[in-house]
Design an enzyme around this catalytic site. Sequence first.
Site, PDB file in Angstrom:
ATOM      1  N   ASP A   1       1.001  -1.180   0.157  1.00 43.21           N
ATOM      2  CA  ASP A   1      -0.037  -0.157  -0.075  1.00 43.21           C
ATOM      3  C   ASP A   1       1.028   1.237   0.104  1.00 43.21           C
ATOM      4  O   ASP A   1       0.519   2.222   0.610  1.00 43.21           O
ATOM      5  CB  ASP A   1      -1.043  -0.149   1.125  1.00 43.21           C
TER       6      ASP A   1
ATOM      7  N   GLU B   1     -11.188   4.550  -0.890  1.00 45.61           N
ATOM      8  CA  GLU B   1     -11.260   4.904   0.445  1.00 45.61           C
ATOM      9  C   GLU B   1     -12.279   6.088   0.706  1.00 45.61           C
ATOM     10  O   GLU B   1     -11.897   7.099  -0.071  1.00 45.61           O
ATOM     11  CB  GLU B   1     -10.145   4.813   1.144  1.00 45.61           C
TER      12      GLU B   1
ATOM     13  N   ASP C   1      -3.369  -3.035  -2.574  1.00 49.11           N
ATOM     14  CA  ASP C   1      -4.452  -1.920  -2.733  1.00 49.11           C
ATOM     15  C   ASP C   1      -4.373  -0.969  -3.894  1.00 49.11           C
ATOM     16  O   ASP C   1      -3.198  -0.864  -4.460  1.00 49.11           O
ATOM     17  CB  ASP C   1      -4.317  -1.302  -1.100  1.00 49.11           C
ATOM     18  N   ASN C   2      -5.388  -0.319  -4.058  1.00 46.32           N
ATOM     19  CA  ASN C   2      -5.384   0.666  -4.998  1.00 46.32           C
ATOM     20  C   ASN C   2      -4.980   0.206  -6.534  1.00 46.32           C
ATOM     21  O   ASN C   2      -4.290   0.884  -7.329  1.00 46.32           O
ATOM     22  CB  ASN C   2      -4.641   1.989  -4.900  1.00 46.32           C
TER      23      ASN C   2
ATOM     24  N   LYS D   1       2.812   2.970  -5.968  1.00 43.58           N
ATOM     25  CA  LYS D   1       2.241   2.099  -6.735  1.00 43.58           C
ATOM     26  C   LYS D   1       3.338   1.711  -7.793  1.00 43.58           C
ATOM     27  O   LYS D   1       3.190   0.274  -8.123  1.00 43.58           O
ATOM     28  CB  LYS D   1       1.177   2.508  -7.569  1.00 43.58           C
TER      29      LYS D   1
END
Length: 262
Positions: free
Chosen positions: A189, A247, A217-218, A192
Amino acid sequence: MLENSSVPLFIVFILLFILLLIVVLMRKSGTAALIWNEIIREKVTNFIMNQSKEQRILNFVLQNAVRGDPCSVMDTIDKYCSQKEWAMNVGNEKGLILDKTVEEANPSVALELGTYCGYSAVRISRLLKAGARLLTVEFNPEFAAIAKQMIEFAGVQDKVKLLEGPSEEIIPQLKKKYEVDTLDFVFLDHWKDRYTPDTILLQECNLLRKGSILLADNIIFPGAPDFLNYVRKSPHFKCTNYPSHLEYMQVEDAMEKAVFLG
């Protein structure tokens, strides 16, 4: 008189139109929402209050959460970030996916890349069995200082070790310096563009065993296409996608679970 008064009214009309346009774009576009929250609103608020958003989140927790209660700390952060200022925690919706994956992995040793304010470190550590530990890595010293206080206030400091520095330097040190044999669970997280190189680095450093679980995530927004391409095409990983939302927003996002097959 009418001509003079029409100038400020026109300006007010333009400003209201721009504000309305921003609100509409925020509902449809994650990029517009992040520009508003992370660049415009946050910078203005920081300037006015002479304090960072992360410090405001911590202060809200210290004033409103129950000391020693991880769930109270999480709920208080979620309340602040959903009602007052957006922040890049995993959040309550994707947090349920994180919970389920941690429970599935039942790790003895877990690694988190990207501590931020400590929300997910608190969330993960509250599910760890006796004797298990979480190593969480944060590059930003200001975030690390906030997270340290958050973790201690939540009462999970005995399960969490915060490592400050870049992931590409800390990962190769895990075996010798931090006595890690292999990792049972890894939560990605952080930046990226570090997802893929850090996953490869974990493999090269022999930190993954058969059955080790990675959760990223993401992967839709902001997005990690290189990581998805790597793990999904690799014969060493079995992948599962979990659609969700960014989120505290209704912007499409997802998490990707990658189980290491050896």
